[in-house]
Design a protein around this motif. Structure first.
Motif, PDB file in Angstrom:
ATOM      1  N   GLN A 264       0.716  -1.464   0.050  1.00 46.12           N
ATOM      2  CA  GLN A 264       0.113  -0.049  -0.161  1.00 46.12           C
ATOM      3  C   GLN A 264       0.791   1.460   0.108  1.00 46.12           C
ATOM      4  N   ALA A 265       1.998   1.298   0.757  1.00 48.77           N
ATOM      5  CA  ALA A 265       2.725   2.448   0.817  1.00 48.77           C
ATOM      6  C   ALA A 265       3.281   2.593  -0.571  1.00 48.77           C
ATOM      7  N   TYR A 266       3.675   1.608  -1.318  1.00 54.78           N
ATOM      8  CA  TYR A 266       4.236   1.897  -2.755  1.00 54.78           C
ATOM      9  C   TYR A 266       3.313   2.054  -3.607  1.00 54.78           C
ATOM     10  N   MET A 267       2.284   1.371  -3.713  1.00 51.49           N
ATOM     11  CA  MET A 267       1.161   1.258  -4.865  1.00 51.49           C
ATOM     12  C   MET A 267      -0.099   2.076  -4.420  1.00 51.49           C
ATOM     13  N   GLY A 268      -0.286   2.409  -3.217  1.00 51.47           N
ATOM     14  CA  GLY A 268      -1.603   2.785  -2.878  1.00 51.47           C
ATOM     15  C   GLY A 268      -2.079   4.260  -3.608  1.00 51.47           C
ATOM     16  N   GLY A 269      -0.813   4.843  -4.288  1.00 51.19           N
ATOM     17  CA  GLY A 269      -1.486   6.089  -5.078  1.00 51.19           C
ATOM     18  C   GLY A 269      -1.968   5.907  -6.262  1.00 51.19           C
ATOM     19  N   PHE A 270      -2.009   4.676  -6.824  1.00 55.77           N
ATOM     20  CA  PHE A 270      -2.477   4.544  -8.127  1.00 55.77           C
ATOM     21  C   PHE A 270      -3.365   3.204  -8.268  1.00 55.77           C
ATOM     22  N   ALA A 271      -3.465   2.495  -7.023  1.00 55.38           N
ATOM     23  CA  ALA A 271      -4.046   1.256  -7.052  1.00 55.38           C
ATOM     24  C   ALA A 271      -4.763   0.931  -5.847  1.00 55.38           C
ATOM     25  N   SER A 272      -5.610  -0.157  -5.884  1.00 61.28           N
ATOM     26  CA  SER A 272      -6.406  -0.396  -4.843  1.00 61.28           C
ATOM     27  C   SER A 272      -6.895  -1.805  -4.634  1.00 61.28           C
ATOM     28  N   GLY A 282       4.077 -19.070   6.549  1.00 59.89           N
ATOM     29  CA  GLY A 282       4.074 -17.881   7.601  1.00 59.89           C
ATOM     30  C   GLY A 282       4.630 -16.582   6.871  1.00 59.89           C
ATOM     31  N   GLU A 283       4.644 -16.400   5.535  1.00 62.40           N
ATOM     32  CA  GLU A 283       5.075 -15.449   5.058  1.00 62.40           C
ATOM     33  C   GLU A 283       3.995 -14.372   4.972  1.00 62.40           C
ATOM     34  N   ALA A 284       4.178 -13.135   5.121  1.00 61.23           N
ATOM     35  CA  ALA A 284       3.112 -12.169   4.885  1.00 61.23           C
ATOM     36  C   ALA A 284       3.086 -11.770   3.421  1.00 61.23           C
ATOM     37  N   ALA A 285       2.003 -11.855   3.054  1.00 59.61           N
ATOM     38  CA  ALA A 285       1.709 -11.592   1.451  1.00 59.61           C
ATOM     39  C   ALA A 285       0.443 -10.602   1.368  1.00 59.61           C
ATOM     40  N   THR A 286       0.204 -10.268   0.032  1.00 60.61           N
ATOM     41  CA  THR A 286      -0.920  -9.548  -0.271  1.00 60.61           C
ATOM     42  C   THR A 286      -1.613 -10.014  -1.772  1.00 60.61           C
ATOM     43  N   HIS A 287      -3.002 -10.032  -1.460  1.00 58.73           N
ATOM     44  CA  HIS A 287      -3.534 -10.333  -2.692  1.00 58.73           C
ATOM     45  C   HIS A 287      -4.270  -9.034  -3.408  1.00 58.73           C
ATOM     46  N   TRP A 288      -3.811  -8.887  -4.813  1.00 55.42           N
ATOM     47  CA  TRP A 288      -4.425  -7.857  -5.347  1.00 55.42           C
ATOM     48  C   TRP A 288      -5.480  -8.100  -6.511  1.00 55.42           C
ATOM     49  N   ARG A 289      -6.543  -7.720  -6.445  1.00 51.10           N
ATOM     50  CA  ARG A 289      -7.667  -7.979  -7.526  1.00 51.10           C
ATOM     51  C   ARG A 289      -7.645  -6.911  -8.253  1.00 51.10           C
ATOM     52  N   ILE A 290      -7.579  -7.345  -9.706  1.00 50.97           N
ATOM     53  CA  ILE A 290      -7.436  -6.250 -10.725  1.00 50.97           C
ATOM     54  C   ILE A 290      -8.340  -6.599 -11.781  1.00 50.97           C
ATOM     55  N   ALA A 291      -9.002  -5.847 -12.635  1.00 53.17           N
ATOM     56  CA  ALA A 291     -10.009  -6.149 -13.607  1.00 53.17           C
ATOM     57  C   ALA A 291     -10.060  -5.044 -14.682  1.00 53.17           C
ATOM     58  N   ASP A 292     -10.159  -5.408 -15.862  1.00 52.65           N
ATOM     59  CA  ASP A 292     -10.298  -4.618 -17.006  1.00 52.65           C
ATOM     60  C   ASP A 292     -10.888  -5.348 -18.451  1.00 52.65           C
TER      61      ASP A 292
END
Length: 340
Positions: A264-272, A282-292
């Motif tokens: 979020q700190a790096y991509m939050g300005g242009f994505a959500s 045990g690794e912390a990771a992130t799901h990013w859902r995109i559509a177009d």
């Protein structure tokens, strides 16, 4: 100054802070008609209400709102309120996994705190929008610009069955480039993808679907008309017949091997639409859902991901990435083929 001035000034300050990432303190004080000391007191007043306002010292210093864990009250202009309502109504029309219900709930909450005049326009908009079976609009494309004043007039006219006089910009055919007057009996507003359409009966051309972003002016005439059924009985179906089936929306879930806060700190300005996940390791990771509607747009968005990632649920996107991988490798100076 009257006793209410500090509160009014604080609200004005909040409105300014929400329009820019950062403001020089001297410019803020000038806009508010006060001095630096009073400005600092107003900033502290907003901080006590839950707003996270950062202050930076030095020649390039100033004030700016930062994100936080709480959601303090927001300040909207009337046009911003109506535009927000339009976005929520469009989201409700998309029918995305529970998103429609949440959008309508949020819209109802916004209505409750609006001034009477604005509330009237928003309620008219909500009652005039045709949502049933509306095409999914979950796309990364930018929405077509809307004039909130035009949208408000159209919503009220649909609700009250009042004829409107429009100025409509044509972009094709012999009338291309002309801003012509059209007299319309409006029936419904329909969001489709990133655009809004007015479904109505043109006095000279019959039933039409007009793009709202091409309506440069809308004036109520004060003349009421008897409502007539849209050909086929449904505004959404009428729009689909006019323009054909909407393009398929491609969706993908990207597993990013980095924690949510980093992403979020790096991509939050242009994505959500990021969600924190914990892998079996045990690794912390992130799901990013995109559509177009275009796979190429999804692939282009992945250029912003600076960590290792995986495409979880879109074979089409994986195939496109594999197809383009060699071209990117060659552009970067690689000499060995990446694919067999």
């Amino acid at each position: 100054m009257p006793e209410s001035a500090p509160t009014e000034r604080a609200l004005q300050l909040l409105g300014l802070l929400q329009t820019r990432r950062s403001w020089p303190g001297s410019e803020l004080a000038q806009r508010l008609g006060t001095d630096a000391r009073t400005l600092r007191r107003d900033v502290e007043r907003l901080r006590r209400l839950g707003y996270r306002i950062e202050a930076k010292r030095g020649p390039d210093g100033g004030y700016g709102l930062s994100t936080g864990s709480d959601l303090p009250p927001l300040v909207f202009t009337p046009d911003e309120a109506l535009t927000t309502a339009a976005a929520l109504a469009s989201s409700a029309a998309s029918g995305a996994a529970g998103g429609g219900e949440l959008a309508l709930t949020a819209l109802a909450k916004i209505e409750q705190v609006m001034p009477t005049k604005v509330r009237r326009r928003v309620r008219a908009l909500r009652s005039s929008v045709s949502l049933a079976d509306s095409p999914n609009a979950a796309s990364g494309a930018y929405p077509a610009p809307l004039d909130a004043g035009v949208l408000g007039v159209l919503a009220l006219a649909c609700r009250d069955h009042e004829r409107v006089r429009l100025r409509y910009m044509h972009t094709a055919g012999p009338e291309a480039g002309l801003d012509l007057v059209r007299n319309v009996e409006p029936e419904a507003l329909v969001p489709r993808g990133t655009r809004w359409f007015l479904i109505g009966r043109d006095a000279d051309r019959g039933w039409r679907a007009l793009r709202v972003d091409r309506i440069t002016r809308a004036e109520p005439t004060g003349t009421r008309f008897s409502a007539q059924q849209v050909p086929g009985g449904d505004p959404v179906a009428f729009l689909s017949r006019q323009f054909g089936a909407p393009p398929r929306t491609h969706k993908a879930t990207i597993l990013i091997h980095a924690g949510l806060e980093q992403v979020q700190a790096y991509m939050g300005g242009f994505a959500s639409d990021f969600t924190a996940v914990t892998l079996s390791t045990g690794e912390a990771a992130t799901h990013w859902r995109i559509a177009d509607v275009r796979l190429e747009v999804l692939a282009g968005g992945l250029l912003w991901v600076r960590w290792p990632f995986e495409v979880l649920d879109s074979p089409e996107l994986v195939a496109l990435l594999q197809e383009r991988a060699q071209a990117f490798a060659s552009a970067g100076g690689a000499t060995q083929p990446l694919l067999p």
